[in-house]
Write an enzyme that holds these catalytic residues in place. Sequence first.
Site, PDB file in Angstrom:
ATOM      1  N   GLY A 104      20.329  17.374  50.724  1.00 39.55           N
ATOM      2  CA  GLY A 104      21.786  17.193  50.900  1.00 39.55           C
ATOM      3  C   GLY A 104      22.475  18.544  50.975  1.00 39.55           C
TER       4      GLY A 104
ATOM      5  N   ASP B 168      24.714  18.490  42.218  1.00 35.91           N
ATOM      6  CA  ASP B 168      24.391  17.705  41.019  1.00 35.91           C
ATOM      7  C   ASP B 168      24.059  18.561  39.795  1.00 35.91           C
ATOM      8  OD1 ASP B 168      24.593  15.542  42.744  1.00 35.91           O
ATOM      9  OD2 ASP B 168      22.431  15.467  43.116  1.00 35.91           O
TER      10      ASP B 168
ATOM     11  N   ARG C  21      48.457   1.850  35.251  1.00 33.20           N
ATOM     12  CA  ARG C  21      47.165   1.302  35.666  1.00 33.20           C
ATOM     13  C   ARG C  21      45.992   2.062  35.049  1.00 33.20           C
ATOM     14  NH1 ARG C  21      48.563   1.012  42.111  1.00 33.20           N
ATOM     15  NH2 ARG C  21      49.186  -1.165  42.142  1.00 33.20           N
TER      16      ARG C  21
ATOM     17  N   GLY D 225      26.296  12.797  41.510  1.00 35.82           N
ATOM     18  CA  GLY D 225      25.514  13.436  40.441  1.00 35.82           C
ATOM     19  C   GLY D 225      24.080  12.945  40.397  1.00 35.82           C
ATOM     20  N   ARG D 226      23.790  11.981  41.279  1.00 32.63           N
ATOM     21  CA  ARG D 226      22.465  11.361  41.315  1.00 32.63           C
ATOM     22  C   ARG D 226      22.109  10.837  39.915  1.00 32.63           C
ATOM     23  NH1 ARG D 226      18.162  11.947  45.539  1.00 32.63           N
ATOM     24  NH2 ARG D 226      19.975  12.123  46.865  1.00 32.63           N
TER      25      ARG D 226
ATOM     26  N   ARG E 135      42.470   0.127  39.444  1.00 33.59           N
ATOM     27  CA  ARG E 135      42.158   0.533  40.818  1.00 33.59           C
ATOM     28  C   ARG E 135      40.976   1.496  40.797  1.00 33.59           C
ATOM     29  NH1 ARG E 135      45.138  -3.149  41.692  1.00 33.59           N
ATOM     30  NH2 ARG E 135      47.032  -3.138  42.969  1.00 33.59           N
TER      31      ARG E 135
ATOM     32  N   ARG F 259      31.132  16.994  48.437  1.00 28.68           N
ATOM     33  CA  ARG F 259      30.109  17.892  48.980  1.00 28.68           C
ATOM     34  C   ARG F 259      30.637  18.757  50.112  1.00 28.68           C
ATOM     35  NH1 ARG F 259      24.729  14.431  49.963  1.00 28.68           N
ATOM     36  NH2 ARG F 259      25.016  15.092  52.104  1.00 28.68           N
TER      37      ARG F 259
END
Length: 343
Positions: A10, A127, A162, A170-171, A267, A276
């Site tokens: 990534g 991450d 709300r 962060g995997r 929400r 990223r």
Amino acid sequence: MRIGILTAGGDCPGLNAAIRAVVRCATRDGVDVLGIRNGYLGLFENDVLPLTRATVIGILPRGGTILGTSRFNPMKDENSLSTFLENWRTHRLDGLIVVGGEGSLSAARDLWHKHQLPLVAIPKTIDNDICGTDFTFGFDTAVSIVTDAIDRLHSTAESHHRVMVVEVMGRHTGWIAAYGGIAGGADVVLVPEHPFRITRVCDLLGNRKKDGRAFSIVVVAEDAHPHPDEPFLSEDQCNVLYRHNRLGGIGEALGAEIERCTGIQTRVTKLGYVQRGGSPTAYDRILATRFGLKAYEMVRAGHWGEMAALRGNRIASVPIADAVGELKRLDEEIYRIAEVFFG
Ligand code: F6P
């Protein structure tokens, strides 16, 4: 001397700063640099380009990677590996710098250990989950983006009374969630390292409302799981939310459950790939630059199989083998800091 450089896995902000650092040092010394496009795939497909000082002008502040990236693994089968090795010989590479995350670094370790390919590594990922280094570049930028998003969500959450659930990447680790949550002043932070009890989350939010704070910010990491004692997701939901290569969606499920249990309007914002993208922070530009310089120095010294790493304030090198195989889980001390501000 002729060296190659590739960016794999990534993308993350700071990759171009690392490429620039390597190219600037190498060209100064008269060393040729071959840019390999799209990670390991470029050497398999023979998709390469010479990198000169001119090709790296202006790339320092740019997000992404000028080389492109992919998750291609050159060792996935015999054919891929033999073509990869053949092209390595054709290009007469004396060394390779692999800029990658856990998956790409595991491949680098194997290429060095099993096939003695002279390579060194630079760790990168938003991450921050790579062992052997205190931080990876990309992480600071992602945390800044999360912090900015939480700041913005605060004002609209407050106006509408709300709960705002913010899902972050962060995997399998909670670094981005915890750092972003602390910096943004989140009221609850949920991370993979600590399966959460939905009753506790709802109690915290309900108590805030009773105390006159009718709005709340909940940060949830994409791989955070409900505690097995208090499951609220169906098996089908789990199969969709927790696919190893495609995490994401827990925020929506959590938001629905919070609204159902507390009655507070809720929400959800999934920050996704925004985390990223874009220009790296000054911290990430500097860390990537330092890693680039270190990697080049390791190549010149023939320190193959090593990875540039941040240890305290110093740049060091560690065996790639020590950096892979296990993920660097969120520091417990950091989680405890986030927890002080729950509720
Ligand atoms: O490893 C970086 C990361 O952005 C993770 O936080 C996320 O889970 C994953 O990559 C997404 O990967 P892909 O780009 O393959 O969708």
